[in-house]
Motif scaffolding. Structure first.
Motif, PDB file in Angstrom:
ATOM      1  N   THR A  80       0.860  -1.182   0.000  1.00 44.71           N
ATOM      2  CA  THR A  80       0.000   0.000   0.000  1.00 44.71           C
ATOM      3  C   THR A  80       0.892   1.227   0.000  1.00 44.71           C
ATOM      4  O   THR A  80       1.690   1.429   0.924  1.00 44.71           O
ATOM      5  CB  THR A  80      -0.915   0.024   1.240  1.00 44.71           C
ATOM      6  N   LEU A  81       0.766   2.045  -1.042  1.00 44.41           N
ATOM      7  CA  LEU A  81       1.644   3.196  -1.212  1.00 44.41           C
ATOM      8  C   LEU A  81       0.877   4.496  -0.991  1.00 44.41           C
ATOM      9  O   LEU A  81      -0.314   4.583  -1.296  1.00 44.41           O
ATOM     10  CB  LEU A  81       2.252   3.191  -2.619  1.00 44.41           C
ATOM     11  N   PRO A  82       1.545   5.520  -0.486  1.00 41.35           N
ATOM     12  CA  PRO A  82       0.884   6.813  -0.265  1.00 41.35           C
ATOM     13  C   PRO A  82       0.687   7.559  -1.576  1.00 41.35           C
ATOM     14  O   PRO A  82       1.365   7.290  -2.571  1.00 41.35           O
ATOM     15  CB  PRO A  82       1.867   7.549   0.651  1.00 41.35           C
ATOM     16  N   GLU A  83      -0.228   8.510  -1.572  1.00 40.94           N
ATOM     17  CA  GLU A  83      -0.474   9.315  -2.765  1.00 40.94           C
ATOM     18  C   GLU A  83       0.585  10.391  -2.940  1.00 40.94           C
ATOM     19  O   GLU A  83       0.699  10.980  -4.008  1.00 40.94           O
ATOM     20  CB  GLU A  83      -1.864   9.949  -2.681  1.00 40.94           C
ATOM     21  N   ARG A  84       1.336  10.680  -1.897  1.00 36.26           N
ATOM     22  CA  ARG A  84       2.406  11.673  -1.966  1.00 36.26           C
ATOM     23  C   ARG A  84       3.726  10.998  -1.607  1.00 36.26           C
ATOM     24  O   ARG A  84       3.749   9.854  -1.146  1.00 36.26           O
ATOM     25  CB  ARG A  84       2.137  12.821  -0.996  1.00 36.26           C
ATOM     26  N   VAL A  85       4.807  11.700  -1.820  1.00 32.27           N
ATOM     27  CA  VAL A  85       6.124  11.158  -1.499  1.00 32.27           C
ATOM     28  C   VAL A  85       6.338  11.207   0.019  1.00 32.27           C
ATOM     29  O   VAL A  85       6.128  12.248   0.654  1.00 32.27           O
ATOM     30  CB  VAL A  85       7.240  11.949  -2.208  1.00 32.27           C
ATOM     31  N   VAL A  86       6.731  10.082   0.584  1.00 36.94           N
ATOM     32  CA  VAL A  86       7.016   9.980   2.015  1.00 36.94           C
ATOM     33  C   VAL A  86       8.470   9.548   2.175  1.00 36.94           C
ATOM     34  O   VAL A  86       8.910   8.584   1.543  1.00 36.94           O
ATOM     35  CB  VAL A  86       6.081   8.960   2.700  1.00 36.94           C
ATOM     36  N   LYS A  87       9.208  10.275   3.021  1.00 35.85           N
ATOM     37  CA  LYS A  87      10.611   9.954   3.263  1.00 35.85           C
ATOM     38  C   LYS A  87      10.857   9.826   4.758  1.00 35.85           C
ATOM     39  O   LYS A  87      10.356  10.626   5.538  1.00 35.85           O
ATOM     40  CB  LYS A  87      11.533  11.047   2.697  1.00 35.85           C
ATOM     41  N   PHE A  88      11.628   8.827   5.130  1.00 33.68           N
ATOM     42  CA  PHE A  88      12.058   8.711   6.520  1.00 33.68           C
ATOM     43  C   PHE A  88      13.328   7.871   6.571  1.00 33.68           C
ATOM     44  O   PHE A  88      13.629   7.102   5.648  1.00 33.68           O
ATOM     45  CB  PHE A  88      10.969   8.101   7.411  1.00 33.68           C
ATOM     46  N   SER A  89      14.069   8.032   7.650  1.00 35.50           N
ATOM     47  CA  SER A  89      15.295   7.262   7.855  1.00 35.50           C
ATOM     48  C   SER A  89      15.191   6.475   9.150  1.00 35.50           C
ATOM     49  O   SER A  89      14.496   6.879  10.085  1.00 35.50           O
ATOM     50  CB  SER A  89      16.519   8.187   7.929  1.00 35.50           C
ATOM     51  N   VAL A  90      15.886   5.351   9.190  1.00 35.51           N
ATOM     52  CA  VAL A  90      15.996   4.559  10.411  1.00 35.51           C
ATOM     53  C   VAL A  90      17.457   4.161  10.582  1.00 35.51           C
ATOM     54  O   VAL A  90      18.231   4.146   9.616  1.00 35.51           O
ATOM     55  CB  VAL A  90      15.115   3.289  10.370  1.00 35.51           C
ATOM     56  N   GLN A  91      17.820   3.866  11.813  1.00 36.44           N
ATOM     57  CA  GLN A  91      19.155   3.319  12.047  1.00 36.44           C
ATOM     58  C   GLN A  91      19.197   1.926  11.438  1.00 36.44           C
ATOM     59  O   GLN A  91      18.380   1.071  11.763  1.00 36.44           O
ATOM     60  CB  GLN A  91      19.436   3.255  13.544  1.00 36.44           C
TER      61      GLN A  91
END
Length: 301
Positions: A80-91
């Protein structure tokens, strides 16, 4: 579609419907294999860039190496993908540790809203393990902008040949010169140090049959040896490795990895590494680097 009156009838669909991002893979070690290939260091951060077009994973190391992969839809059982760009980082170590808990379990990864923790859910034989992982904002990415000119030199070889050649490559010098040449040998790694010199040459006989060698000009650039060895390490799991170098001296190494998504099907995924040549170490030069990135050389008939 989730049944709001009887959510337990379709638990996966219900969970996906409540999330900004949701994916399910048949085994945790599918993603674990890709992450271990991309991460140069256990302390590396992993960034996810998610949009309607798919899921990209990016990692960086000391502002000198950029590693990326595009996760094909065929890798997922559900996405399931968002309609907008989503960015996040994890260790990176947080995520790999979670996936390592039950590597053969199905895994669901989700985020309900931006900036909320990432939920990693491992499911096997009625057992469920939930791990919440802190997310961070994505820092400014390197974006080396590798020049994909078709005239760039290219050398593609079987990963097995590369593994055998570098298996006993000890670090002699802190930097290594990478040479691509129309004449034999076509690809060379040359490293000098106080105790001697190491040179590894690859010629016409070990080129991958599927793709011809391309190189019209002599190219020589110097990179840190530890970086070169790190980006070659995924050859332990890949089938083919491609080398390209652009006019600015950026080295692009691409590993083709075959991933088993279940007992019957496999999917091919590329692990991409771009290494910056601008990190030169004092005293490591051997005096024969090109003054220009691409310098003509005379090739004997």
């Amino acid at each position: 579609m989730a049944d709001e009156n009887h959510p337990d009838d379709f638990p996966e669909e219900q969970r996906a419907g409540n999330c900004l991002f949701f994916c399910r893979l048949s085994r945790a070690n599918i993603l674990l294999q890709l992450l271990k290939g991309l991460m140069i260091s256990s302390s590396s951060m992993i960034s996810f860039i998610i949009s309607e077009s798919g899921v990209s994973i990016v990692s960086e190391h000391e502002a000198c190496i950029e590693s990326t992969t595009e996760m094909k839809r065929a890798l997922f059982e559900e996405l399931t993908l968002p309609e907008r760009v989503v960015k996040f980082s994890v260790q990176g170590s947080d995520l790999t540790s979670a996936l390592s808990l039950v590597q053969l379990a199905a895994v669901e990864i989700s985020q309900v809203e931006e900036h909320e923790p990432l939920l990693v859910k491992l499911i096997e034989d009625g057992m469920t393990v939930d791990v919440l992982i802190q997310v961070f904002e994505v820092d400014a990415q390197l974006n080396f902008e590798f020049d994909s000119n078709k005239e760039n030199p290219r050398f593609v070889l079987n990963a097995k040949s590369l593994r055998e050649a570098i298996d006993n490559w000890d670090v002699i010098g802190a930097s290594t010169k990478v040479v691509m040449n129309p004449a034999e040998p076509h690809l060379s790694f040359i490293s000098k140090g106080l105790v001697g010199k190491v040179r590894i040459d690859f010629g016409e006989e070990i080129l991958a049959e599927e793709l011809e060698f391309k190189c019209s000009r002599y190219v020589a650039r110097r990179y840190r040896t530890e970086f070169i060895k790190s980006v070659l390490d995924p050859s332990k799991a890949s089938t083919h490795v491609a080398f390209r170098m652009d006019k600015n001296g950026l080295l692009h190494i691409k590993h083709l990895v075959t991933v088993s998504t279940n007992d019957l099907t496999t999917t091919e995924v590329f692990l991409n590494f771009i290494v910056n040549s601008e990190v030169l170490l004092e005293g490591e030069g051997d005096g024969d680097e090109n003054k220009e990135p691409f310098e003509e050389t005379v090739v004997a008939d």
